[in-house]
Design a protein around this motif. Structure first.
Motif, short mmCIF file in Angstrom:
data_model
loop_
_atom_site.label_atom_id
_atom_site.label_comp_id
_atom_site.label_asym_id
_atom_site.label_seq_id
_atom_site.Cartn_x
_atom_site.Cartn_y
_atom_site.Cartn_z
N UNK A 1 4.53 5.77 4.52
CA UNK A 1 4.55 7.06 3.81
C UNK A 1 5.07 6.88 2.40
N UNK A 2 6.12 6.09 2.23
CA UNK A 2 6.69 5.86 0.90
C UNK A 2 5.65 5.27 -0.06
N UNK A 3 4.92 4.27 0.42
CA UNK A 3 3.90 3.62 -0.41
C UNK A 3 2.86 4.64 -0.86
N UNK A 4 2.43 5.50 0.05
CA UNK A 4 1.39 6.47 -0.29
C UNK A 4 1.91 7.59 -1.17
N UNK B 1 4.22 7.41 -3.45
CA UNK B 1 4.30 6.87 -4.81
C UNK B 1 2.90 6.72 -5.41
N UNK B 2 1.96 6.21 -4.62
CA UNK B 2 0.60 6.02 -5.13
C UNK B 2 -0.06 7.35 -5.46
N UNK B 3 0.11 8.33 -4.59
CA UNK B 3 -0.47 9.65 -4.86
C UNK B 3 0.16 10.28 -6.11
N UNK B 4 1.46 10.10 -6.27
CA UNK B 4 2.12 10.61 -7.47
C UNK B 4 1.48 10.01 -8.72
N UNK B 5 1.30 8.70 -8.72
CA UNK B 5 0.69 8.04 -9.88
C UNK B 5 -0.72 8.56 -10.14
N UNK B 6 -1.52 8.65 -9.11
CA UNK B 6 -2.92 9.03 -9.27
C UNK B 6 -3.08 10.49 -9.69
N UNK B 7 -2.34 11.38 -9.03
CA UNK B 7 -2.47 12.81 -9.34
C UNK B 7 -1.89 13.11 -10.71
N UNK B 8 -0.82 12.43 -11.06
CA UNK B 8 -0.25 12.59 -12.40
C UNK B 8 -1.26 12.19 -13.47
N UNK B 9 -1.99 11.12 -13.21
CA UNK B 9 -2.99 10.66 -14.17
C UNK B 9 -4.19 11.60 -14.23
N UNK B 10 -4.60 12.11 -13.08
CA UNK B 10 -5.72 13.07 -13.06
C UNK B 10 -5.36 14.30 -13.89
N UNK B 11 -4.17 14.84 -13.66
CA UNK B 11 -3.78 16.01 -14.44
C UNK B 11 -3.62 15.65 -15.91
N UNK B 12 -3.09 14.46 -16.18
CA UNK B 12 -2.87 14.05 -17.56
C UNK B 12 -4.15 13.98 -18.37
N UNK B 13 -5.28 13.64 -17.71
CA UNK B 13 -6.53 13.54 -18.44
C UNK B 13 -7.05 14.89 -18.91
N UNK B 14 -6.58 15.97 -18.26
CA UNK B 14 -7.05 17.30 -18.65
C UNK B 14 -5.92 18.21 -19.10
N UNK B 15 -4.76 17.61 -19.36
CA UNK B 15 -3.59 18.40 -19.74
C UNK B 15 -3.82 19.21 -21.02
#
Length: 216
Positions: A60-63, A65-79
């Motif tokens: 769960x910890x691995x996922x 952190x990975x989801x945080x990175x990915x979702x943060x980047x997705x939002x960042x591209x359209x911020x």
């Protein structure tokens, strides 16, 4: 232009630092295993299952952190398209509004703009995953007893990012040619939280119809 992971990650300096797993650690090996499965073309439902013999909290910890990175980047591209003017309230359409609450400044649920909510959310998650008392990285140090409850709260709030992005910024997703990538990230996230019952079913309601369509 299609949203390519290599292109997005090349822009790291424009986003917050990404949480990384230290090479040589058990969690780094789990992360590599998860990524290899994800890239192998296997069905996402099988990718999220706990590998035999592995610790569920590590998985769960691995996922998380990975989801945080990915979702943060997705939002960042359209911020840039999510502003105080365009999104004065953190919402998911007319029926759902999300208010921010934390243990510091906002002790009572506060009505905030979407970009303000997102900034607080990413800072809050980053603080948690970098806290050794919550996400320990040293060998032999156990996870706290409430670890899965903390992860449920993190994942519930990350789901709200998907809600806002899909409902209020879908045109941006399409214009960037990013629909397939965002959908894959969403399906991976959705199958994971359902596999381990980490987000209450009621929280998933805003995207229920879309989920039934793409996660069949």
């Amino acid at each position: 232009m299609a949203l390519c992971l290599k292109q997005v990650f090349a822009k790291d300096k424009t986003f917050r630092p990404r949480k990384r797993f230290e090479p040589g650690t058990q969690r780094f090996e789990l992360y590599k295993k998860a990524q290899a499965s994800l890239k192998s073309g296997l069905d996402l439902r099988s990718v999220v299952r706990l590998p035999p013999g592995e610790n569920i909290d590590d998985w769960i910890a691995v996922h998380v952190v990975d989801f945080f990175n990915r979702i943060n980047l997705i939002y960042g591209t359209m911020a840039e398209r999510c502003s105080e003017t365009s999104c004065p309230v953190m919402a998911g359409g007319p029926r759902y509004e999300y208010r921010w609450q934390d243990e510091r400044r906002y002790r009572r649920p506060a009505k905030l703009s979407a970009p303000r909510y997102m900034a607080l959310l990413m800072d809050w998650i980053e603080g948690l995953i970098n806290d050794e008392d919550v996400f320990p990285t040293r060998v032999g140090v156990p996870f706290p007893k409430n670890f899965q409850q903390v992860c449920t709260k993190i994942l519930t709030r990350l789901f709200r990012v998907f809600v806002h992005v899909y409902i209020h910024h879908f045109d941006s997703i399409l214009s960037m040619g990013a629909e397939a990538h965002v959908n894959t990230c969403y399906k991976h996230f959705y199958y994971f939280i359902r596999e381990f019952s980490l987000v209450d079913q009621r929280e998933l309601e805003p995207l229920r119809e879309m989920t039934e369509r793409i996660c069949h």
